[in-house]
Design an enzyme around this catalytic site. Structure first.
Site, PDB file in Angstrom:
ATOM      1  CG  HIS A  37      -0.201   0.336   2.509  1.00 27.33           C
ATOM      2  ND1 HIS A  37       0.488  -0.614   3.195  1.00 27.33           N
ATOM      3  CD2 HIS A  37      -0.052   1.486   3.210  1.00 27.33           C
ATOM      4  CE1 HIS A  37       1.033  -0.082   4.287  1.00 27.33           C
ATOM      5  NE2 HIS A  37       0.726   1.198   4.313  1.00 27.33           N
TER       6      HIS A  37
HETATM    7  C1  UD1 Z   1      -2.078   5.673   5.603  1.00 22.96           C
HETATM    8  C2  UD1 Z   1      -0.801   6.263   6.192  1.00 22.96           C
HETATM    9  C3  UD1 Z   1       0.314   5.247   6.082  1.00 22.96           C
HETATM   10  C4  UD1 Z   1      -0.073   3.944   6.733  1.00 22.96           C
HETATM   11  C5  UD1 Z   1      -1.406   3.460   6.178  1.00 22.96           C
HETATM   12  C6  UD1 Z   1      -1.865   2.255   6.948  1.00 22.96           C
HETATM   13  C7  UD1 Z   1      -0.398   8.665   5.973  1.00 22.96           C
HETATM   14  C8  UD1 Z   1       0.349   9.696   5.240  1.00 22.96           C
HETATM   15  N1  UD1 Z   1      -0.384   7.441   5.441  1.00 22.96           N
HETATM   16  O1  UD1 Z   1      -1.839   5.397   4.231  1.00 22.96           O
HETATM   17  O2  UD1 Z   1       1.480   5.740   6.722  1.00 22.96           O
HETATM   18  O3  UD1 Z   1       0.922   2.993   6.486  1.00 22.96           O
HETATM   19  O4  UD1 Z   1      -2.398   4.474   6.305  1.00 22.96           O
HETATM   20  O5  UD1 Z   1      -2.746   1.467   6.206  1.00 22.96           O
HETATM   21  O6  UD1 Z   1      -0.981   8.958   6.990  1.00 22.96           O
HETATM   22  N2  UD1 Z   1      -9.164   4.508   1.317  1.00 22.96           N
HETATM   23  C9  UD1 Z   1     -10.384   3.897   1.291  1.00 22.96           C
HETATM   24  N3  UD1 Z   1     -10.967   3.575   2.482  1.00 22.96           N
HETATM   25  C10 UD1 Z   1     -10.404   3.843   3.681  1.00 22.96           C
HETATM   26  C11 UD1 Z   1      -9.160   4.505   3.695  1.00 22.96           C
HETATM   27  C12 UD1 Z   1      -8.549   4.824   2.505  1.00 22.96           C
HETATM   28  O7  UD1 Z   1     -10.931   3.611   0.234  1.00 22.96           O
HETATM   29  O8  UD1 Z   1     -11.002   3.516   4.725  1.00 22.96           O
HETATM   30  C13 UD1 Z   1      -8.500   4.829   0.018  1.00 22.96           C
HETATM   31  C14 UD1 Z   1      -8.857   6.211  -0.516  1.00 22.96           C
HETATM   32  O9  UD1 Z   1      -8.953   6.116  -1.882  1.00 22.96           O
HETATM   33  C15 UD1 Z   1      -7.620   7.029  -0.138  1.00 22.96           C
HETATM   34  C16 UD1 Z   1      -6.501   5.992  -0.224  1.00 22.96           C
HETATM   35  O10 UD1 Z   1      -7.090   4.775   0.192  1.00 22.96           O
HETATM   36  O11 UD1 Z   1      -7.406   8.108  -0.997  1.00 22.96           O
HETATM   37  C17 UD1 Z   1      -5.306   6.306   0.640  1.00 22.96           C
HETATM   38  O12 UD1 Z   1      -5.716   6.495   1.991  1.00 22.96           O
HETATM   39  P1  UD1 Z   1      -4.877   7.420   2.999  1.00 22.96           P
HETATM   40  O13 UD1 Z   1      -5.493   7.364   4.339  1.00 22.96           O
HETATM   41  O14 UD1 Z   1      -4.634   8.739   2.414  1.00 22.96           O
HETATM   42  O15 UD1 Z   1      -3.454   6.741   3.025  1.00 22.96           O
HETATM   43  P2  UD1 Z   1      -3.030   5.222   3.220  1.00 22.96           P
HETATM   44  O16 UD1 Z   1      -2.434   4.761   1.946  1.00 22.96           O
HETATM   45  O17 UD1 Z   1      -4.154   4.448   3.812  1.00 22.96           O
HETATM   46  N1  UDP Z   2      -3.496  -5.987   8.917  1.00 22.59           N
HETATM   47  C1  UDP Z   2      -4.753  -6.537   9.119  1.00 22.59           C
HETATM   48  N2  UDP Z   2      -5.445  -6.955   8.017  1.00 22.59           N
HETATM   49  C2  UDP Z   2      -4.955  -6.854   6.751  1.00 22.59           C
HETATM   50  C3  UDP Z   2      -3.672  -6.307   6.567  1.00 22.59           C
HETATM   51  C4  UDP Z   2      -2.972  -5.869   7.674  1.00 22.59           C
HETATM   52  O1  UDP Z   2      -5.214  -6.660  10.238  1.00 22.59           O
HETATM   53  O2  UDP Z   2      -5.653  -7.253   5.806  1.00 22.59           O
HETATM   54  C5  UDP Z   2      -2.769  -5.471  10.107  1.00 22.59           C
HETATM   55  C6  UDP Z   2      -1.413  -6.113  10.358  1.00 22.59           C
HETATM   56  O3  UDP Z   2      -1.560  -7.216  11.218  1.00 22.59           O
HETATM   57  C7  UDP Z   2      -0.610  -4.986  10.983  1.00 22.59           C
HETATM   58  C8  UDP Z   2      -1.243  -3.718  10.446  1.00 22.59           C
HETATM   59  O4  UDP Z   2      -2.481  -4.111   9.864  1.00 22.59           O
HETATM   60  O5  UDP Z   2      -0.747  -4.981  12.396  1.00 22.59           O
HETATM   61  C9  UDP Z   2      -0.373  -3.071   9.429  1.00 22.59           C
HETATM   62  O6  UDP Z   2      -1.056  -2.019   8.846  1.00 22.59           O
HETATM   63  P1  UDP Z   2      -0.622  -1.373   7.478  1.00 22.59           P
HETATM   64  O7  UDP Z   2       0.231  -2.299   6.731  1.00 22.59           O
HETATM   65  O8  UDP Z   2      -1.866  -0.888   6.836  1.00 22.59           O
HETATM   66  O9  UDP Z   2       0.159  -0.066   7.940  1.00 22.59           O
HETATM   67  P2  UDP Z   2       1.690   0.241   8.324  1.00 22.59           P
HETATM   68  O10 UDP Z   2       2.090  -0.664   9.413  1.00 22.59           O
HETATM   69  O11 UDP Z   2       2.489   0.088   7.096  1.00 22.59           O
HETATM   70  O12 UDP Z   2       1.651   1.671   8.727  1.00 22.59           O
END
Ligand code: UD1
Ligand code: UDP
Length: 434
Positions: A204
């Site tokens: 992601h």
């Molecule tokens: C965010 C964090 C990242 C973290 C990740 C965990 C920042 C800058 N990024 O990234 O550090 O590793 O969360 O998963 O804070 N979207 C949905 N549904 C949701 C949430 C997001 O559809 O519930 C989609 C939307 O299209 C959105 C995109 O995902 O534009 C990105 O979401 P965003 O919260 O901006 O960043 P993440 O990639 O989730």
């Molecule tokens: N995770 C989860 N379900 C999923 C994928 C990840 O519960 O389908 C959990 C995983 O166990 C870990 C956390 O989400 O604890 C990691 O989140 P993510 O990779 O979104 O964010 P990051 O750690 O990179 O910020």
């Protein structure tokens, strides 16, 4: 005493949950503030259910947007909550936009900031997370760091060791606590009809999924891997870009790749523990994999979790098709290498990080360290110097003997060390403030 927990995304809910449990257990007053950055059921609500957390007291409902707009809305929303709730300390976790907004809002209101997982650095400022971590640490008062290696990052940025607590990572607490529950309640393996060797994938990170060439290279590697089933719980961001770049259908058609929606934490723990190998660009999964003794390949060019690589449980492969396929094949076919990676020692502690963090907060509260006030003493000096120590003396003894000196950092030969009170200084160099 009152604590405000700021959370916004899936990993923050998971890694804050052992702290929330600990605060609950000790009867400390607290509020949960959700920024609403993650809002889909399977990215947010599912974790409240899995981890049996109370509903957030506030949800700012920020949703998805550009970084500036998202952070600005969070900043305003969090500020309003903090003004009305007046907590003694806010806790932020990790490196998301909620961490940046929460730490900044609190610092400007002179409310103490505790940063859980402070001090991690990838030294790559193109990552939004690196900016968030660095700015949050400028605003932080209590730094809860997972390892000594991370503590040293902060010492080299001039942070006083007195404000740094080496606690381990709460990811281990969450893993240990919930794996037992998951083993009883999750049937994800039979539900997905998974058989044979499994490899689990998550993807992601902005620099991978928003970059067409990198995403294409990663997908090509996955399509090349055979003799295993690849399970891919896909982040909504990734689904969106895979579809936009026309790559989703290719993955869906591959018989060895199973794309599924994001799954709950309990299911994900079971999926990980049944996997031969994790392939990921996640931060938390690099830590969980080594906690669960699963080898990990990280789709990144750098990591703010270098301890996992030094321990031997994690290999950085970037987005290189060649490196990914070669390493997968080597790990799956070379028993000795596989065993070495599995047996890597977990650098993130013994599952007691949340207890240590709450102890440190209570202790700081009792010492008045959470009251953020302008200084009352005139201090013209803020000098530093290097000393070579040749007497047999520990850090604590040295500081008692020289109350006018604070030890900032110790050098043991070429290696920077944290000045633990019982560390012997004989034959070492120190930098002191006076
Ligand atoms: C965010 C964090 C990242 C973290 C990740 C965990 C920042 C800058 N990024 O990234 O550090 O590793 O969360 O998963 O804070 N979207 C949905 N549904 C949701 C949430 C997001 O559809 O519930 C989609 C939307 O299209 C959105 C995109 O995902 O534009 C990105 O979401 P965003 O919260 O901006 O960043 P993440 O990639 O989730
Ligand atoms: N995770 C989860 N379900 C999923 C994928 C990840 O519960 O389908 C959990 C995983 O166990 C870990 C956390 O989400 O604890 C990691 O989140 P993510 O990779 O979104 O964010 P990051 O750690 O990179 O910020």
């Amino acid at each position: 005493m009152k604590i405000a927990f700021i959370i916004g995304t899936r990993p923050e809910i998971i890694k804050m949950s052992p702290l929330i449990d600990e605060v609950d257990k000790r009867g400390i007053d607290y509020i949960l503030v959700h920024t609403g950055q993650h809002y889909d059921h399977e990215m947010s609500q599912q974790f409240f259910l899995d981890l049996e957390l109370k509903e957030p007291d506030y949800n700012i409902g920020v949703g998805s947007n550009t970084h500036g707009k998202q952070t600005a809305t969070m900043l305003k929303g969090i500020e309003d909550v903090l003004i009305s709730e007046k907590p003694d300390i806010i806790l932020v976790q990790g490196d998301t936009n909620a961490v940046l907004a929460g730490a900044l809002a609190a610092a400007k209101l002179h409310i103490a900031v505790g940063h859980v997982e402070a001090g991690l650095r990838s030294y790559d400022k193109t990552m939004p997370e690196e900016i968030n971590r660095m700015v949050a640490d400028v605003c932080t008062n209590l730094f809860f760091v997972p390892t000594e290696e991370t503590a040293v990052n902060l010492l080299l940025e001039g942070i006083s060791p007195q404000d740094i607590y080496i606690t381990g990572n709460t990811v281990v607490d969450a893993c240990y606590r919930n794996l037992k529950i998951a083993r009883k309640s999750s049937n994800i393996i039979s539900q997905l009809e998974l058989e044979g060797d499994l490899l689990s994938l998550t993807l992601h990170r902005a620099e991978n999924v928003d970059d067409r060439e990198r995403l294409e290279n990663i997908i090509e590697a996955l399509l090349n891997i055979d003799n295993v089933t690849i399970v891919f719980p896909s982040h909504p961001r990734t689904v969106k870009t895979l579809k936009k770049f026309g790559m989703y259908a290719k993955l869906e058609k591959a018989p060895h790749i199973k794309i599924i929606k994001p799954i709950g934490y309990l299911d994900f723990l079971i999926l990980q523990s049944h996997s031969k190998l994790m392939i990921t660009d996640s931060g938390g999964i690099q830590e969980e994999a080594i906690t669960l003794d699963i080898p990990c390949l990280t789709l990144r060019y750098n990591t703010e979790r270098p301890e996992t690589v030094h321990a031997g449980g994690n290999i950085l492969v970037g987005a290189s098709t060649d490196k990914i396929t070669k390493n997968v094949s080597q790990i799956l076919n070379d028993d000795a290498m596989y065993r070495r990676m599995k047996e890597a020692l977990n650098p993130y502690g013994d599952g007691n990080a949340s207890k240590k963090i709450i102890d440190a907060i209570l202790d700081s509260y009792q010492q008045g360290k959470l009251e953020i006030k302008p200084p009352e003493n005139i201090t013209a000096n803020n000098l530093k110097k290097l000393l070579n120590v040749d007497e047999s003396i520990t850090v604590a003894e040295f500081e008692a003997k020289h109350p006018e000196y604070d030890i900032d950092i110790v050098f043991d030969g070429e290696s920077p060390r944290f000045p633990h009170p019982d560390l012997s200084l004989e034959g070492k160099s120190i930098i002191i403030s006076y």
